[in-house]
Scaffold this motif. Sequence first.
Motif, short mmCIF file in Angstrom:
data_model
loop_
_atom_site.label_atom_id
_atom_site.label_comp_id
_atom_site.label_asym_id
_atom_site.label_seq_id
_atom_site.Cartn_x
_atom_site.Cartn_y
_atom_site.Cartn_z
N GLY A 72 0.65 -1.45 0.23
CA GLY A 72 0.32 -0.28 0.29
C GLY A 72 0.59 1.73 -0.01
O GLY A 72 0.45 2.14 -0.69
N PHE A 73 1.66 1.16 0.72
CA PHE A 73 2.97 2.54 0.37
C PHE A 73 3.44 2.78 -0.30
O PHE A 73 3.58 3.75 -1.05
CB PHE A 73 3.84 1.95 1.77
CG PHE A 73 4.89 3.53 1.32
CD1 PHE A 73 5.10 4.36 2.27
CD2 PHE A 73 6.62 2.78 1.36
CE1 PHE A 73 6.06 5.34 2.34
CE2 PHE A 73 7.05 4.04 2.00
CZ PHE A 73 6.97 4.92 1.32
N LEU A 74 3.74 1.39 -1.69
CA LEU A 74 4.64 1.91 -2.48
C LEU A 74 3.45 2.04 -3.67
O LEU A 74 3.67 3.02 -4.22
CB LEU A 74 5.36 0.55 -2.90
CG LEU A 74 6.47 -0.02 -2.18
CD1 LEU A 74 6.99 -1.49 -2.85
CD2 LEU A 74 7.62 0.46 -2.71
N MET A 75 2.29 1.83 -3.27
CA MET A 75 1.79 1.60 -4.22
C MET A 75 1.29 4.03 -4.37
O MET A 75 1.06 4.13 -4.89
CB MET A 75 -0.27 1.26 -4.13
CG MET A 75 -0.71 1.99 -5.62
SD MET A 75 -2.39 0.91 -5.57
CE MET A 75 -2.12 -0.66 -6.27
N ALA A 76 1.27 3.89 -3.07
CA ALA A 76 0.79 5.10 -2.83
C ALA A 76 1.92 6.04 -3.11
O ALA A 76 1.23 7.46 -3.92
CB ALA A 76 0.24 5.38 -1.40
N MET A 77 2.84 5.62 -2.97
CA MET A 77 3.80 6.70 -3.43
C MET A 77 4.08 7.23 -4.72
O MET A 77 4.43 7.70 -5.46
CB MET A 77 5.99 6.26 -2.88
CG MET A 77 5.37 6.34 -1.50
SD MET A 77 5.39 7.94 -1.02
CE MET A 77 7.34 8.83 -1.83
N THR A 78 3.91 5.52 -5.34
CA THR A 78 4.24 5.05 -7.12
C THR A 78 2.74 6.60 -7.63
O THR A 78 2.76 7.60 -8.24
CB THR A 78 3.91 4.04 -7.11
OG1 THR A 78 4.71 3.09 -6.99
CG2 THR A 78 3.88 4.07 -8.96
#
Length: 144
Positions: A72-78
């Motif tokens: 979820g963190f990686l998706m939000a950052m992307t």
Amino acid sequence: MLLFVRFTRLGMSTVLIAHITFNIPYVILNVLPKLKQSSRTTYEAALDLGATPLYAFFKIIWPQIRPGVFSGFLMAMTMSLDDFSVTYFTKGAGIHTLSTMIYTEMRKGIRPEMYALSTILFLLALVLLLFMNFGPSARREKEA
């Protein structure tokens, strides 16, 4: 966005609030399935054995939901790096993000530094993706 324009001064704080608000559903969609897979009885057993709620969370629940939180963190950052529309309408004067810089440079020509930055971001995402799929923890899960 109308509330930002009417009641606040546009700046970095409005961009941050807009991106957080925009990305919350995507993070929830990543974390919720992991949370539903976890067993509530192990958490309650840890509490019954004398663990504090915070200790039980970090030793029982956190290891089970960590992959969902990380994805979820990686998706939000992307999505925050790429989301032009949220930034464009909530930024103030002098605030620039990667997406708005690329948009403004489209008129006069993109500088070579932007190509280099895009390449670095792509390679970083590729290495992270490969590590997550073929790294040491992925090998341990396949052996188990």
